[in-house]
Every structure is written in C-alpha cells, then in structure tokens.
Scaffold this active site. Structure first.
Site, short mmCIF file in Angstrom:
data_model
loop_
_atom_site.label_atom_id
_atom_site.label_comp_id
_atom_site.label_asym_id
_atom_site.label_seq_id
_atom_site.Cartn_x
_atom_site.Cartn_y
_atom_site.Cartn_z
N LYS A 23 -14.95 128.61 10.78
CA LYS A 23 -14.20 127.52 11.43
C LYS A 23 -14.55 126.17 10.79
O LYS A 23 -13.67 125.39 10.43
CB LYS A 23 -14.51 127.48 12.94
N ARG A 98 -13.52 127.06 24.37
CA ARG A 98 -14.26 128.32 24.29
C ARG A 98 -14.20 129.11 25.58
O ARG A 98 -14.78 130.20 25.66
CB ARG A 98 -15.73 128.00 24.00
N ARG A 137 -26.58 130.33 5.85
CA ARG A 137 -25.90 129.02 5.91
C ARG A 137 -26.88 127.84 5.83
O ARG A 137 -27.94 127.85 6.43
CB ARG A 137 -25.12 128.92 7.21
N ARG A 171 -29.76 125.30 10.76
CA ARG A 171 -29.70 125.13 12.21
C ARG A 171 -30.72 126.00 12.93
O ARG A 171 -30.97 127.14 12.53
CB ARG A 171 -28.29 125.49 12.70
N ARG A 182 -24.74 134.80 20.62
CA ARG A 182 -23.52 133.99 20.42
C ARG A 182 -22.30 134.89 20.28
O ARG A 182 -21.20 134.54 20.75
CB ARG A 182 -23.70 133.09 19.19
P1 AP5 Z 1 -19.05 128.31 9.05
O1 AP5 Z 1 -17.78 127.71 8.54
O2 AP5 Z 1 -20.23 127.41 9.22
O3 AP5 Z 1 -18.74 129.15 10.36
P2 AP5 Z 1 -18.34 128.69 11.83
O4 AP5 Z 1 -17.23 129.57 12.30
O5 AP5 Z 1 -18.10 127.21 11.86
O6 AP5 Z 1 -19.65 129.12 12.56
P3 AP5 Z 1 -20.61 128.36 13.58
O7 AP5 Z 1 -21.88 129.15 13.61
O8 AP5 Z 1 -20.74 126.90 13.28
O9 AP5 Z 1 -19.82 128.57 14.86
P4 AP5 Z 1 -20.37 128.60 16.26
O10 AP5 Z 1 -19.10 128.70 16.97
O11 AP5 Z 1 -21.39 129.60 16.61
O12 AP5 Z 1 -21.22 127.23 16.32
P5 AP5 Z 1 -20.93 125.83 16.99
O13 AP5 Z 1 -21.62 124.78 16.21
O14 AP5 Z 1 -19.49 125.65 17.29
O15 AP5 Z 1 -19.45 129.52 8.05
C1 AP5 Z 1 -20.69 130.18 8.23
C2 AP5 Z 1 -21.31 130.44 6.84
O16 AP5 Z 1 -20.51 131.41 6.15
C3 AP5 Z 1 -21.35 129.20 5.93
O17 AP5 Z 1 -22.54 129.22 5.20
C4 AP5 Z 1 -20.13 129.37 5.01
O18 AP5 Z 1 -20.39 128.81 3.72
C5 AP5 Z 1 -19.98 130.88 4.93
N1 AP5 Z 1 -18.59 131.31 4.88
C6 AP5 Z 1 -17.53 130.76 5.53
N2 AP5 Z 1 -16.40 131.44 5.25
C7 AP5 Z 1 -16.76 132.47 4.43
C8 AP5 Z 1 -16.03 133.52 3.80
N3 AP5 Z 1 -14.71 133.66 3.98
N4 AP5 Z 1 -16.72 134.39 3.02
C9 AP5 Z 1 -18.08 134.25 2.84
N5 AP5 Z 1 -18.82 133.26 3.40
C10 AP5 Z 1 -18.17 132.38 4.19
O19 AP5 Z 1 -21.64 126.01 18.41
C11 AP5 Z 1 -23.05 126.10 18.52
C12 AP5 Z 1 -23.44 126.18 19.99
O20 AP5 Z 1 -22.99 124.98 20.68
C13 AP5 Z 1 -22.81 127.33 20.78
O21 AP5 Z 1 -23.55 128.53 20.63
C14 AP5 Z 1 -22.84 126.76 22.21
O22 AP5 Z 1 -24.12 126.86 22.77
C15 AP5 Z 1 -22.54 125.29 21.99
N6 AP5 Z 1 -21.08 124.99 22.07
C16 AP5 Z 1 -20.31 124.50 21.07
N7 AP5 Z 1 -19.04 124.33 21.50
C17 AP5 Z 1 -19.01 124.73 22.79
C18 AP5 Z 1 -17.99 124.82 23.76
N8 AP5 Z 1 -16.72 124.47 23.49
N9 AP5 Z 1 -18.32 125.28 25.00
C19 AP5 Z 1 -19.60 125.63 25.30
N10 AP5 Z 1 -20.62 125.59 24.42
C20 AP5 Z 1 -20.33 125.14 23.17
#
Ligand code: AP5
Length: 228
Positions: A23, A98, A137, A171, A182
């Site tokens: 994402k 979410r 990552r 992270r 997660r």
């Molecule tokens: P990346 O693009 O970083 O993946 P992502 O989908 O953004 O993953 P996140 O871990 O950031 O998502 P998340 O939803 O768990 O975390 P968030 O910060 O939102 O890609 C990952 C890696 O893979 C990178 O190194 C990239 O280079 C590589 N990659 C990408 N595409 C690839 C491909 N096609 N092939 C190979 N490699 C690839 O949330 C964190 C925490 O915050 C949550 O757990 C929760 O506690 C809280 N939170 C956030 N939003 C909310 C909400 N709306 N409600 C409640 N809690 C929330």
C-alpha cells in the site's frame, strides 16, 4: 467511469490490503504521478507516538501488539489531516479505513464536503509472502521512501534514491510475531471492507504478487480512469 465516481470534487482513492501488500509503496508512486496526497494512518499514528500526544500514548502499545487502534482515535486523526489545505488536491488513503465503523465515518466525512470515493483498490496477495516482505523492509528517515533488502534496494547502498538521506529506519512492529497478529486483525476487521466497497460499485482488485513496477502500471490504468 465506474459507479460512485465523481468528476467535480477532488479525487479520493483507497488502498486496501494486508500488512506488506505494498500500500505504502504504491501510494507514494501514485502520489508523484497524479499529484495527490498520500494519507497513511500508520504514519500519522507513528508521528503521534513520536510526539508523545495523548492519542500517541494510547496507540503505542496497541500498535506494538499488532492490533488495531481504536476507531475513535484513528477517525479523529484522519479528520484533522483531511482538513489540511494540501488535501484539497485529492487523497490516497493508505491503511484507512480498516473497520466498517471507519468506512461509514469516511462516507459521512466526504458527504459533508460533497466528495465521494473514486475507487477502493484491493491489493490481493498471499499471506505467506507478507512476512518476508515486512521483515526485509526499511525506510528513509528523511523522506519516508520505502526499501527492501531483497526486492527494492537503493542504487547506492544505504543512500536514499529520492532525497540522498542516509538515516534508514526499521519499524518496531516489523517482526514475524507482530506480523502474524496484524494479519489476523486484517482478516477479521478489514477484509470485510472488500464486500463493503464491492456493494457500492467502487471496488477494483489488483494482483499485488507481481513485481512492484508491474503493479504500478496496473494501478495507473485504474486510477487514470477513476479520476478522469
Ligand atoms: P509496503 O508498501 O511498506 O507495504 P504496506 O502494505 O504499506 O504495509 P504496512 O506494513 O505499512 O501496512 P500495515 O497496514 O501493517 O501498516 P500501517 O503503517 O498502516 O511494502 C512492504 C515491503 O515489501 C517494502 O519493503 C516494499 O519495498 C516491499 N514490496 C512492496 N511491494 C512489493 C512487491 N510487489 N514485491 C516485492 N516486494 C514488495 O499500520 C501500522 C499499525 O498502525 C497497525 O498495525 C495498527 O495498529 C495501526 N493502524 C494504522 N491504521 C489504522 C487504522 N485505520 N485503524 C486502526 N489502527 C490502525
């Protein structure tokens, strides 16, 4: 153009997908290409934790456990950020909504400003591959550009391609145990939104197991049509 799209108001795009689906990677590329603003609730919450705000203090332990922060906290943070002037260009929501409560709150917020969701795009991946993606990552501390030990390395080791920074960060929640929690949270609380947006006619699905640039091409086509 798909059902539910709007041509008069600033575009609103949603990226859905489990942790590691790409994402953030894709949102940053779309931001550059379409002149939109990426809004990551994960980034906003991490900033609140770093700043030691009341919301950040409440969110810290929840995030470290890989669970979802309360709807109330996340909706308030998102509402405040959406009111900033730069968001008038249009937004890509990365990691929000979410839960169904968040999705309904977003609908209400957008209705207040005469906006609608142009597209909700589900990045479809295999869970098994997500642990590898997440554990490799790292991110530039200067500009937030994301990298991966295996799949996306900067041209010069340790130096950000985008801003030249050398402060690379990993992270606290990017470990195998927390990724498991997660993923459980995603399937229990977020995956139902695929049906939610399907029912509204705004859902698009993309195979996100392909290479990063291939997925970007698929997304460009969808977004081009959705914001036209
Ligand atoms: P990346 O693009 O970083 O993946 P992502 O989908 O953004 O993953 P996140 O871990 O950031 O998502 P998340 O939803 O768990 O975390 P968030 O910060 O939102 O890609 C990952 C890696 O893979 C990178 O190194 C990239 O280079 C590589 N990659 C990408 N595409 C690839 C491909 N096609 N092939 C190979 N490699 C690839 O949330 C964190 C925490 O915050 C949550 O757990 C929760 O506690 C809280 N939170 C956030 N939003 C909310 C909400 N709306 N409600 C409640 N809690 C929330």
């Amino acid at each position: 153009m798909m059902d539910g799209a709007t041509t008069t108001a600033a575009p609103v795009l949603i990226l859905l997908g489990p942790p590691g689906a790409g994402k953030g990677t894709q949102a940053r590329m779309l931001e550059d290409k379409f002149g939109l603003v990426q809004l990551s609730t994960g980034d906003l919450l991490r900033a609140a934790v770093a700043a030691g705000t009341e919301a950040g203090l409440a969110a810290k332990a929840v995030m470290e456990a890989g669970e979802l922060v309360s709807d109330e906290i996340v909706i308030n943070i998102l509402r405040d950020r959406l009111a900033d002037a730069d968001c008038a260009k249009g937004v890509i929501l990365d990691g929000f909504p979410r839960t169904t409560v968040q999705a309904e709150a977003l609908d209400a917020l957008l209705a207040e400003s005469g906006q609608k969701i142009n597209a909700a795009i589900s990045l479809e991946v295999d869970d098994a591959a997500m642990v590898t993606r997440i554990s490799g990552r790292y991110t530039c501390g200067g500009c937030g550009e994301g990298y991966h030990d295996e799949f996306k390395q900067p041209a010069k080791d340790g130096v950000c391609d985008k801003c030249g920074g050398t402060d690379m960060k990993r992270r606290a929640d990017d470990n195998a145990e927390t990724v498991g929690s997660r993923l459980v949270a995603y399937h229990a609380q977020t995956a139902p939104l695929i049906a939610y947006y399907g029912g509204k006619g705004s859902l698009q699905k993309v195979d996100a197991m392909k290479a990063i640039d291939t997925i970007a091409g698929d997304l460009n086509e969808i977004v081009q049509e959705a914001v036209a």
